[in-house]
Structures are given as C-alpha cells and as structure tokens.
Design an enzyme around this catalytic site. Structure first.
Site, short mmCIF file in Angstrom:
data_model
loop_
_atom_site.label_atom_id
_atom_site.label_comp_id
_atom_site.label_asym_id
_atom_site.label_seq_id
_atom_site.Cartn_x
_atom_site.Cartn_y
_atom_site.Cartn_z
N LYS A 1 -5.67 31.26 -29.46
CA LYS A 1 -4.38 30.59 -29.60
C LYS A 1 -3.32 31.60 -30.06
CE LYS A 1 -6.00 26.75 -28.06
NZ LYS A 1 -6.92 25.82 -28.67
C1 LIG Z 1 -7.86 24.57 -28.46
C2 LIG Z 1 -7.46 23.15 -28.27
C3 LIG Z 1 -7.88 22.14 -29.15
C4 LIG Z 1 -8.94 22.34 -30.18
O1 LIG Z 1 -8.64 23.30 -31.11
P1 LIG Z 1 -9.82 23.77 -32.12
O2 LIG Z 1 -9.08 24.46 -33.21
O3 LIG Z 1 -10.71 24.69 -31.33
O4 LIG Z 1 -10.53 22.56 -32.57
C5 LIG Z 1 -7.36 20.87 -29.01
N1 LIG Z 1 -6.48 20.58 -28.02
C6 LIG Z 1 -6.07 21.51 -27.14
C7 LIG Z 1 -5.09 21.13 -26.09
C8 LIG Z 1 -6.57 22.82 -27.21
O5 LIG Z 1 -6.20 23.73 -26.31
#
Ligand SMILES: *Cc1c(COP(=O)(O)O)cnc(C)c1O
Length: 393
Positions: free
Chosen positions: A195
């Site tokens: 991210k």
């Molecule tokens: C990465 C992601 C999540 C989950 O995030 P985590 O921190 O890995 O639990 C949820 N929604 C979207 C759209 C994502 O891309």
C-alpha cells in the site's frame, strides 16, 4: 518456463509489480523499539495514532489495528451490523471488503462499478437498497475517491451507515477534503506491504464518532476495559481488569507502529513520486490502444496506489498474453481485482452471475495494473513504457 524466457530473465533484472519503500529511518525506529523492551501496543502505537490523526486533521480520532480487514470488522461491529443485515459492497474489490460483513453474520450485497472510474456505480447502489440494507462500504479504487456526495446523500435518505474502505486512499482528497475527514461514519486505511505506506501488516480506523471510537478501542483488545500498557505503567498495583465484551485480538504492535511513524513522515515525498510516475504514464501511453485511468477533477486528488490500464478493442494483443509477454521481458504486472462475483465463495453462496455486473466484467477482461511505486526508478518506468509500446503498436 520456456527456455528463451529464462534467458531473458537472466539478461534483465525483473521489475517487481510493487515493493515497499523502507529506509534506514524505519530500520532504526524498529531497532530502538526492540531495545526499549516494549514491543507490543504501547507508546509508539499511541504516537502513531496521534500523528496519523493530526495528518488528516478535522478533529478525527485514529485507532491502530493489525490490518485493515480487522479495522473494517471492528467498524461494522461498532455500528451494530449483525445477522439479517445487508451491506452494499462493490464487486471490484479485494475479498476483505465482503468477508468482514460475513464475520458478523450479515450479508454482503454486490454492486457493479462505474465504467469510467471503476468506483461504485451510484445507480447500482440505489437499486440494491432494500428493507434490510444497513450500510454502504465504498472502496476508493486505486486511490481515486468515490462520488462521496452521492453516496452520503443516499445514506441520508435511506438511513444507512457509511464505512469507507480507504485501503488505497492514503492520502486522497475528495473535493479538497482528505478521505478520512468526510461525513461518513468510519474510514479504514491499510498498511499492508504494497500500500502507499506500510507497517508490514497494519491498519487505521478513523472516525469523529466518540462512541464508535470507544467501542473499537475496547473490541480491538479482547473487550478488556483498560489496556495492557496502562496497567504496565500504572504507579499503583494494577492487576485488576474487567472483560466487558467478547472482543478480538486486533491490536497493532509498537514494532509496526514505529515503522509507521517513520513512513508517515515520508508521505509528502511518497505522494509526489507516485504523482510524477502517474503523470509520466499518462503522457507516454496516451497514443497506445489503452484506456488510461480516470483522473481526479477539480480539487480532488489521486493517491495513485495503483495505475490500472484497460486494453481497447483495437489493441493487437489480449490481456493475458500481454501480462505473459511483459513478464518474459522482466516486467511484473497484476490485476485488481478478479471481481468478487467470480470468486467461488461469493459466486456460489450469493448466486452471482457475470451478466449482473457488466461494467466490472468488461473492465476485468481487459485490465492490468502497471508497476508504480516510489522505489522504482525513471529507468524502470521507461523500460516498462518501451515494452508496452513494442507490444501494443
Ligand atoms: C489491501 C486491501 C484490504 C485489506 O487490507 P489489509 O490491511 O491487508 O487487511 C481491504 N480492501 C482493499 C480494497 C484492499 O486493497
């Protein structure tokens, strides 16, 4: 793997689709935390929450958790979502958005995307609202904000909660305001490895609703009425605690928070770099048979977590083949997302068919996400562009 592609991989270093940007500051911060003797939730987590909340401003409270998935679960729980309730989610998202609804015994209701932005289709959202609908979970796809005015208006008319899945949207502005400070009930950010900033695994719940903040703080740590660090640092004997709810184990460690504090201090540079890379793709790919990502309008901004292109009908190659050819040439790409209506659990348990989601389906068939991350060099990007030009012209 065919022999020739092995040779190619040896000749050119492989450009991964995504990499975290971790510097000496993060390493030093984690080492300092290791040496401090306090590694789980404590002073670093509190500092990270305060700095993250201050970054967003507008009087929001930030509560750190060990993933965005955990954060979304806690948010829905705090808002009272339960068995028999329906929650509207996009089909073009990661499975976490829908699975948290199931954790609470509620039912996700999948809706199609807008063909231009790949965000929730407002008309589809309104059509999906029924007597059991309790909430809408917009996902700011790739880092471009959803039409939040329209979503918040629908929520007001029908008396629904709004929980923003902002896993891609740190930082994103919608009509000048940062996502996290809009008029929804709760916003949740992700610090997963790929991210826009990372703590390895981690997430942040953001809200201005004091009751929701209190509830998620309680439920993130077993429903215990006082957290472990407060007991540890208390001057009087503090062995007594009360479990007042059947909570969860969703707290963030100080090790992760230390990394998050260092990452947060670099956000300005991270965002500028992502914007530069996106601007270069926008220019250099303009004459190719591609549909380029929708751009923010007015005083909205894009976090550029993902750069998603779609092959046009006149492209000389199909999506799967393009991904394979790029990979042979040492360039990693990905697809965001295989729509949830195609995933066996959601397809079968909710009886979903591709014809119900024409826009997401069309996008899925033709889309790929190009490498875009702060650690990639201009040369990496130029190599990606040159290979796309060769394969698409
Ligand atoms: C990465 C992601 C999540 C989950 O995030 P985590 O921190 O890995 O639990 C949820 N929604 C979207 C759209 C994502 O891309």
């Amino acid at each position: 793997m065919p022999e020739d592609s092995t040779k190619l991989n040896e000749a050119v270093p492989f450009l991964p689709f995504a990499l975290p940007d971790i510097g000496e500051e993060e390493i030093a911060a984690v080492v300092e935390c290791l040496r401090s003797g306090w590694v789980t939730t404590g002073p670093k987590t509190r500092q990270f929450e305060q700095e993250f909340g201050a970054y967003l401003g507008a009087g929001v409270e930030a509560i750190a958790v060990n993933s965005a998935t955990a954060g979304l679960h806690l948010a829905l729980e705090a808002l009272g979502i339960g068995p028999g309730d329906e929650v509207i989610v996009p089909t073009l998202t990661f499975t976490a958005t829908a699975e948290v609804v199931r954790y609470l015994g509620a039912q996700p209701v999948f809706v199609d995307t807008d063909a231009a932005t790949l965000n929730l289709d407002l008309a589809a959202v309104e059509a999906a609202i029924g007597p059991r609908t309790r909430a809408i979970m917009p996902v700011h796809y790739a880092g471009l904000a959803c039409e939040m005015d329209g979503i918040l208006e629908l929520a007001k008319i029908y008396g629904l909660k709004v929980i923003e899945d902002a896993a891609h949207a740190f930082p994103t502005r919608y009509k000048g305001k940062l996502v996290g400070t809009l008029d929804s009930d709760v916003t949740v950010f992700s610090f997963y490895a790929n991210k826009t900033m990372t703590t390895g695994e981690g997430g942040m719940i953001v809200t201005r609703n004091a009751a929701v903040a209190r509830r998620v703080r309680l439920m993130r740590i077993h429903g215990i009425s006082q957290d472990a660090f407060q007991r540890y640092t208390a001057r009087t004997p503090a062995w007594f605690y009360e479990v007042v709810a059947a909570g969860f184990k969703y707290n963030l460690t100080d090790l992760a928070a230390a990394m998050g504090i260092a990452q947060l201090s670099k956000m300005a540079r991270f965002l500028t770099r992502r914007q530069c890379l996106a601007a270069e793709y926008n220019t250099a790919l303009r004459d190719l048979p591609l549909r380029l990502p929708a751009l923010p309008v007015g005083d909205s901004t894009h976090a550029w977590h993902l750069y998603v292109v779609r092959l046009r009908d006149d492209a000389p190659i199909e999506r799967d083949a393009l991904i394979a050819r790029l990979s042979e040439r040492g360039i990693g790409t990905s697809v965001h997302f295989i729509p949830l209506h195609r995933q066996p659990i959601w397809r079968d348990s909710c009886q979903l068919r591709p014809e119900q989601f024409p826009a997401a389906e069309a996008a899925y068939q033709t889309m790929l996400s190009l490498p875009l991350y702060t650690k990639m060099s201009d040369a990496d990007q130029q190599r990606t562009i040159a290979n796309l030009r060769e394969l698409l012209l």
